[in-house]
Design a protein around this motif. Structure first.
Motif, PDB file in Angstrom:
ATOM      1  N   UNK A 151       9.675   2.832  -5.914  1.00  0.00           N
ATOM      2  CA  UNK A 151       9.994   3.599  -7.115  1.00  0.00           C
ATOM      3  C   UNK A 151       9.928   5.107  -6.833  1.00  0.00           C
ATOM      4  N   UNK A 152      10.494   5.883  -7.783  1.00  0.00           N
ATOM      5  CA  UNK A 152      10.571   7.338  -7.627  1.00  0.00           C
ATOM      6  C   UNK A 152       9.212   7.984  -7.368  1.00  0.00           C
ATOM      7  N   UNK A 153       8.205   7.569  -8.121  1.00  0.00           N
ATOM      8  CA  UNK A 153       6.902   8.234  -8.020  1.00  0.00           C
ATOM      9  C   UNK A 153       6.322   8.148  -6.614  1.00  0.00           C
ATOM     10  N   UNK A 154       6.658   7.095  -5.871  1.00  0.00           N
ATOM     11  CA  UNK A 154       6.175   6.946  -4.498  1.00  0.00           C
ATOM     12  C   UNK A 154       7.167   7.546  -3.502  1.00  0.00           C
ATOM     13  N   UNK A 155       8.447   7.368  -3.738  1.00  0.00           N
ATOM     14  CA  UNK A 155       9.465   7.844  -2.796  1.00  0.00           C
ATOM     15  C   UNK A 155       9.509   9.366  -2.713  1.00  0.00           C
ATOM     16  N   UNK A 156       9.241  10.053  -3.821  1.00  0.00           N
ATOM     17  CA  UNK A 156       9.330  11.511  -3.829  1.00  0.00           C
ATOM     18  C   UNK A 156       8.070  12.196  -3.320  1.00  0.00           C
ATOM     19  N   UNK A 157       6.995  11.444  -3.135  1.00  0.00           N
ATOM     20  CA  UNK A 157       5.737  12.017  -2.623  1.00  0.00           C
ATOM     21  C   UNK A 157       5.773  11.965  -1.092  1.00  0.00           C
ATOM     22  N   UNK A 158       6.476  12.910  -0.490  1.00  0.00           N
ATOM     23  CA  UNK A 158       6.697  12.893   0.961  1.00  0.00           C
ATOM     24  C   UNK A 158       5.400  13.078   1.751  1.00  0.00           C
ATOM     25  N   UNK A 159       4.533  13.933   1.254  1.00  0.00           N
ATOM     26  CA  UNK A 159       3.280  14.191   1.963  1.00  0.00           C
ATOM     27  C   UNK A 159       2.449  12.913   2.091  1.00  0.00           C
ATOM     28  N   UNK A 160       2.418  12.146   1.028  1.00  0.00           N
ATOM     29  CA  UNK A 160       1.681  10.877   1.047  1.00  0.00           C
ATOM     30  C   UNK A 160       2.292   9.920   2.058  1.00  0.00           C
ATOM     31  N   UNK A 161       3.612   9.819   2.090  1.00  0.00           N
ATOM     32  CA  UNK A 161       4.278   8.909   3.018  1.00  0.00           C
ATOM     33  C   UNK A 161       4.071   9.345   4.469  1.00  0.00           C
ATOM     34  N   UNK A 162       4.053  10.651   4.717  1.00  0.00           N
ATOM     35  CA  UNK A 162       3.795  11.149   6.075  1.00  0.00           C
ATOM     36  C   UNK A 162       2.383  10.770   6.514  1.00  0.00           C
ATOM     37  N   UNK A 163       1.412  10.895   5.614  1.00  0.00           N
ATOM     38  CA  UNK A 163       0.029  10.525   5.932  1.00  0.00           C
ATOM     39  C   UNK A 163      -0.089   9.033   6.245  1.00  0.00           C
ATOM     40  N   UNK A 164       0.626   8.210   5.468  1.00  0.00           N
ATOM     41  CA  UNK A 164       0.587   6.766   5.706  1.00  0.00           C
ATOM     42  C   UNK A 164       1.207   6.435   7.063  1.00  0.00           C
TER      43      UNK A 164
ATOM     44  N   UNK B 201       0.829  -1.207   0.000  1.00  0.00           N
ATOM     45  CA  UNK B 201       0.000   0.000   0.000  1.00  0.00           C
ATOM     46  C   UNK B 201       0.866   1.260   0.000  1.00  0.00           C
ATOM     47  N   UNK B 202       2.053   1.173   0.589  1.00  0.00           N
ATOM     48  CA  UNK B 202       2.987   2.313   0.566  1.00  0.00           C
ATOM     49  C   UNK B 202       3.595   2.509  -0.824  1.00  0.00           C
ATOM     50  N   UNK B 203       3.575   1.461  -1.636  1.00  0.00           N
ATOM     51  CA  UNK B 203       4.153   1.540  -2.975  1.00  0.00           C
ATOM     52  C   UNK B 203       5.326   0.614  -3.190  1.00  0.00           C
ATOM     53  N   UNK B 204       5.758  -0.108  -2.153  1.00  0.00           N
ATOM     54  CA  UNK B 204       6.875  -1.049  -2.296  1.00  0.00           C
ATOM     55  C   UNK B 204       6.459  -2.233  -3.175  1.00  0.00           C
TER      56      UNK B 204
END
Length: 443
Positions: free
Chosen positions: A245-258, A224-227
């Motif tokens: 991948x880049x598209x998930x790793x660079x979206x910091x706001x999304x990762x903080x929410x998760x 679900x995180x993108x891994x």
């Protein structure tokens, strides 16, 4: 973030309500005006999936009135004085029970259980209103919750997988360590999103295997995180990694929410179903049939413990210290997991429910208040020994209400007299709600 999880369960509750409502009707269809149904409390019985329904119409009131009529007619004798006889007999039983208590029983001692021929409880049932209407035994309820989470995974993968980690793994210390490790992985990516080494997790890594991969829900959470699992070079060979991948790793706001979602998630815990039952007045009210599930020990172990206590008492005589008595009391309380409680109402009708022994006495008061019609009037619950129960602090075990007990209900006399004067209420009026009286049966 906590509000997101709250909204998730509110949405599920709404879905459950719509499912319960059944098919819709056009406004001009024959069933449009009187199709509303409700599920009364205590509907779960031996059939784990059975739910009683009652029409919220004139038929419901008639059925309740019929139940009361049966109550009256079933108590008639040749002299038409059976109610007086019944009350006298109950009073005599109460006096006998009180005398027995005074002769040696203490408030913390378990009541002796006399098995009745009529079974009144066969198993412990659980419910989880947040996710659906099912009432099931514990193992089946755990499976029901897991199936619910799996069904929600596609629609809400991040939140659902976080709930899976909390709910499907019973060792809370391992869950805590797992969450800390996952948070560390996410923090590494958030703080170093362009560095490749922080965006991959080797499946064969010892820390990952011990803390994360063995836990249910972690694979779903990482995906679900993108891994994604990829075979990547490692030393002189290739190994499988979770890679972001880049598209998930660079979206910091999304990762903080998760990450916040993971930290705020809490386990879905099924509630003990009260298994509400209502009985006609009976001289067997103080007799209980208790399932083995109520005990933390087997019947054989219980007998051995009782023999050990008798032997120790003979050896020590009266030389037992306060600390020794307190240890014995605590050991006694830990024997039981659940308790079966009955409340005798003013008209001698008996209300019954199942409780955890570590619930507060206030839970018993709440249960009674939920099922009486005049729930605004103060009332008192008294043990068969005449002891008034305090709803403030004690657990049911500490109050001596394990593994079963019969208590007596009484209204606050001053306020009840005022209500009767204002409303002309009959003294013979039943205290329970009409839809609860519909469940009445013989004990």
């Amino acid at each position: 973030m906590a509000s997101k999880i709250k909204k998730f369960f509110q949405k599920k509750k709404l879905d459950v309500k719509f499912k319960k409502a059944g098919e819709g009707h056009k406004l001009d269809s024959p069933g449009a005006s009187t199709s509303t149904q409700a599920v009364p409390q205590g509907a779960a019985g031996n059939d784990k999936s059975q739910f009683r329904t009652a029409e919220q119409t004139e038929e419901k009131r008639k059925a309740a009135a019929a139940a009361m009529a049966r109550l009256s007619s079933s108590q008639k004798t040749d002299t038409d004085d059976s109610m007086l006889y019944l009350r006298a007999r109950v009073r005599k039983e109460l006096e006998a029970e009180k005398q027995a208590e005074q002769e040696g029983a203490t408030a913390a001692s378990p009541r002796e259980i006399t098995l009745d021929s009529a079974p009144v409880l066969t198993t412990i049932l659980f419910k989880c209103p947040d996710i659906g209407p099912a009432v099931l035994p514990k193992d089946e309820m755990d499976n029901y919750i897991e199936e619910f989470l799996l069904s929600e995974l596609e629609a809400e993968p991040q939140m659902t997988s976080a709930l899976m980690i909390q709910t499907l793994n019973k060792d809370k210390e391992k869950v805590r360590i797992c969450n800390e490790t996952l948070v560390k992985y996410l923090d590494n990516v958030i703080g170093n999103s362009t560095e490749d080494k922080f965006r991959k997790i080797r499946l064969g890594n010892k820390v990952f295997k011990e803390r994360v991969s063995e836990m249910k829900g972690t694979n779903e959470f990482l995906q679900a995180c993108g891994f994604q699992i990829r075979s990547l070079p490692f030393e002189d060979r290739h190994e499988d990694f979770y890679y972001l991948e880049d598209e998930y790793a660079l979206d910091k706001e999304r990762l903080v929410n998760i990450k916040e979602m993971l930290l705020e998630a809490h386990p879905i815990i099924p509630q003990l179903d009260r298994a509400l039952k209502v009985f006609y007045p009976s001289s067997s009210a103080s007799r209980f049939e208790i399932p083995e599930q109520f005990f933390n020990v087997t019947p054989e172990e219980l007998k051995k413990e009782q023999q050990r206590k008798r032997d120790a008492a003979e050896k020590l005589g009266v030389l037992r210290t306060k600390a020794m008595r307190e240890r014995d009391e605590q050991r006694e309380l830990r024997k039981y997991r659940y308790t079966l409680l009955r409340i005798r109402m003013p008209d001698q009708v008996i209300l019954q429910g199942t409780f955890r022994v570590q619930e507060k006495v206030s839970a018993l008061f709440e249960f009674v208040r939920e099922n009486i019609e005049m729930d605004w009037i103060p009332f008192q619950l008294t043990t068969s020994a005449g002891q008034k129960l305090n709803a403030e602090s004690l657990t049911l075990a500490e109050a001596g209400l394990v593994p079963s007990a019969l208590t007596n209900f009484s209204w606050d006399p001053a306020i009840l007299a005022e209500v009767k004067a204002q409303k002309g209420m009959s003294s013979e009026k039943t205290a329970l709600k009409p839809d609860i009286m519909m469940l009445i049966q013989n004990l």
